[in-house]
Enzyme design. Structure first.
Site, PDB file in Angstrom:
ATOM      1  CE  LYS A 124      -8.348  51.606 -17.936  1.00  3.11           C
ATOM      2  NZ  LYS A 124      -8.989  50.036 -19.211  1.00  3.11           N
ATOM      3  CE  LYS A 207      -6.799  48.665 -12.130  1.00  6.40           C
ATOM      4  NZ  LYS A 207      -7.653  47.055 -12.657  1.00  6.40           N
ATOM      5  CE  LYS A 210      -8.192  42.365 -18.075  1.00  4.85           C
ATOM      6  NZ  LYS A 210      -8.867  42.979 -18.909  1.00  4.85           N
TER       7      LYS A 210
HETATM    8  P1  ATP Z   1      -7.879  47.359 -17.774  1.00  4.25           P
HETATM    9  O1  ATP Z   1      -6.334  47.836 -17.647  1.00  4.25           O
HETATM   10  O2  ATP Z   1      -7.761  46.761 -19.261  1.00  4.25           O
HETATM   11  O3  ATP Z   1      -8.744  48.275 -17.819  1.00  4.25           O
HETATM   12  P2  ATP Z   1      -8.364  44.984 -15.488  1.00  4.25           P
HETATM   13  O4  ATP Z   1      -6.972  44.963 -15.665  1.00  4.25           O
HETATM   14  O5  ATP Z   1      -8.389  46.653 -15.243  1.00  4.25           O
HETATM   15  O6  ATP Z   1      -7.726  45.405 -16.781  1.00  4.25           O
HETATM   16  P3  ATP Z   1     -11.061  45.590 -16.110  1.00  4.25           P
HETATM   17  O7  ATP Z   1     -11.299  44.054 -17.195  1.00  4.25           O
HETATM   18  O8  ATP Z   1     -11.505  46.216 -16.667  1.00  4.25           O
HETATM   19  O9  ATP Z   1      -9.271  44.347 -15.872  1.00  4.25           O
HETATM   20  O10 ATP Z   1     -11.607  44.051 -14.690  1.00  4.25           O
HETATM   21  C1  ATP Z   1     -12.604  43.290 -14.350  1.00  4.25           C
HETATM   22  C2  ATP Z   1     -12.393  43.056 -13.170  1.00  4.25           C
HETATM   23  O11 ATP Z   1     -11.487  42.502 -12.308  1.00  4.25           O
HETATM   24  C3  ATP Z   1     -13.290  44.572 -12.545  1.00  4.25           C
HETATM   25  O12 ATP Z   1     -14.152  43.334 -11.975  1.00  4.25           O
HETATM   26  C4  ATP Z   1     -12.479  45.110 -11.936  1.00  4.25           C
HETATM   27  O13 ATP Z   1     -13.519  46.449 -10.683  1.00  4.25           O
HETATM   28  C5  ATP Z   1     -11.663  43.664 -11.898  1.00  4.25           C
HETATM   29  N1  ATP Z   1      -9.899  43.665 -10.990  1.00  4.25           N
HETATM   30  C6  ATP Z   1      -9.388  44.434 -11.999  1.00  4.25           C
HETATM   31  N2  ATP Z   1      -7.970  45.145 -11.533  1.00  4.25           N
HETATM   32  C7  ATP Z   1      -7.913  44.967 -10.187  1.00  4.25           C
HETATM   33  C8  ATP Z   1      -7.401  44.531  -9.317  1.00  4.25           C
HETATM   34  N3  ATP Z   1      -6.697  44.721  -9.648  1.00  4.25           N
HETATM   35  N4  ATP Z   1      -7.805  43.925  -7.744  1.00  4.25           N
HETATM   36  C9  ATP Z   1      -9.490  43.527  -7.945  1.00  4.25           C
HETATM   37  N5  ATP Z   1     -10.315  43.542  -8.664  1.00  4.25           N
HETATM   38  C10 ATP Z   1      -9.674  44.030  -9.570  1.00  4.25           C
HETATM   39 MG    MG Z   2      -9.876  48.322 -15.446  1.00  7.91          MG
END
Ligand code: ATP
Ligand code: MG
Length: 346
Positions: A124, A207, A210
């Site tokens: 990040k 990955k 969001k």
């Molecule tokens: P950001 O980009 O803001 O970090 P994010 O999409 O990574 O957002 P988080 O809020 O960080 O989402 O993670 C919330 C949950 O979703 C965590 O348990 C994380 O492991 C899971 N998660 C996030 N992205 C993925 C993905 N691509 N596949 C499976 N699980 C995911």
């Molecule tokens: Mg995340």
């Protein structure tokens, strides 16, 4: 788990804790890697505590109006995915101040060398590590506080959060060791299913997130049927047909990703998906995947829209959840301070 960790954890009742940042609209990755499994854990009858981690979200700048909306929308996504506020505790982190307080104490337990190994910070912060917030660096200690504040024993997460849960275990073990107590359990990461790491639709080595600047990289839970179909049709793939066996996906990250997504949505194994689609091209597979994704996601987006029409109801649910969370968290924070030697005179 080591023998001693197992013996220690047996003293704690099974309790699940997990969270999602309201740092944007939730994605298919969040649904398959987290939300869907959160509802399953609740349905297994285990005590479940789920949190919209807004204090984590602000580690990168959030527009205040957008943060409020995203928090309510994420709460709606939890409920629409089957998390029942009557059976799970559902709240937003900043309404339970013990999270920030325990995080401070754990900042003083965690070691700088441990934090420096965290790959999420490196990803990040990128090349701009001097310019990111101190909060982004301390993020994993706050996450440890979130989990340990409830003496949670299990943490369902996607693959990307494994390192943070392992750090939580290290922090818990160091606290117990430093103060000669068996106070914190060493929680287990639960990384289960075929979609523990859903990849970007544009780049099979990244990955799905969001917060990715490219909307085409992800499927949002609020995307309509046409948008979902279009994003899947445009997803980066190679020109080959799908193989008949899993081994054939080895060096094909994009193909593997779509097969894994299909499997997770259909509650099948990737081998079963290849049994059905092996030998077929993406011209056949992508429309089938789009239909399946729409079938599974449209009831969720419809329910989210219904819930979002009444934000006061969502706020009430989050408030009640925060009260329940606070009732568990307060005494654990008080005991932590007591163990550490803070005078408690009122
Ligand atoms: P950001 O980009 O803001 O970090 P994010 O999409 O990574 O957002 P988080 O809020 O960080 O989402 O993670 C919330 C949950 O979703 C965590 O348990 C994380 O492991 C899971 N998660 C996030 N992205 C993925 C993905 N691509 N596949 C499976 N699980 C995911
Ligand atoms: Mg995340």
């Amino acid at each position: 788990m080591t023998e001693t960790a197992a013996t220690l954890n047996a003293k704690f009742k099974p309790r699940v804790f997990s969270g999602i940042q309201p740092s944007g609209g939730l994605t298919l990755g969040n649904y398959l890697g987290a939300l869907k499994r959160f509802a399953q854990k609740q349905d297994e009858g285990i005590e479940t505590i789920y949190c919209l981690v807004d204090l984590h979200a602000i580690t990168v700048w959030q527009d205040p109006q957008a943060l409020r909306r995203q928090t309510r929308e994420a709460a709606a996504a939890f409920i629409a995915s089957g998390v029942d506020p009557a059976r799970s505790i559902l709240f937003n982190q900043s309404q339970v101040s013990a999270h920030a307080e325990l995080a401070w104490a754990l900042n003083c337990v965690a070691r700088l060398g441990w934090m420096n190994r965290m790959t999420q910070f490196k990803d990040k912060a990128g090349k701009n590590a001097e310019k990111v917030s101190l909060g982004l660096y301390a993020y994993p200690a706050l996450m440890a506080a979130d989990i340990l504040l409830y003496h949670a024993t299990m943490v369902p997460v996607g693959e990307d959060q494994k390192q943070h849960v392992e750090l939580t275990r290290d922090i818990a073990a160091k606290f117990n060791h430093d103060f000669k107590v068996d106070f914190f359990p060493t929680p287990e990461p639960l990384i289960e299913g075929t979609a523990t790491r859903v990849m970007s639709l544009r780049d099979g080595t990244k990955k799905m997130s969001k917060s990715d600047p490219s909307d085409a990289s992800r499927i949002n839970l609020t995307d309509d049927a046409d948008t979902i179909a279009k994003k899947i049709r445009k997803a980066t793939t190679d020109p080959a047909e799908l193989p008949g066996e899993i081994e054939g996906l080895k060096d094909r990250p994009e193909a593997r990703n779509l097969v894994n997504i299909y499997a997770a949505l259909a509650d099948m194994t990737p081998a079963q998906v290849l049994g059905e689609y092996g030998g077929k091209g993406f011209g056949t597979f992508k429309p089938a995947l789009a239909d399946l994704a729409v079938e599974k996601l449209s009831p969720i987006s419809t329910e989210m829209a219904r819930l979002m029409a009444d934000p006061a109801e969502i706020d009430q649910i989050l408030g009640q959840g925060a009260d329940k969370a606070d009732a568990i968290a307060r005494p654990i924070l008080a005991q932590t301070y007591d163990i550490m030697g803070m005078v408690r005179s009122r």
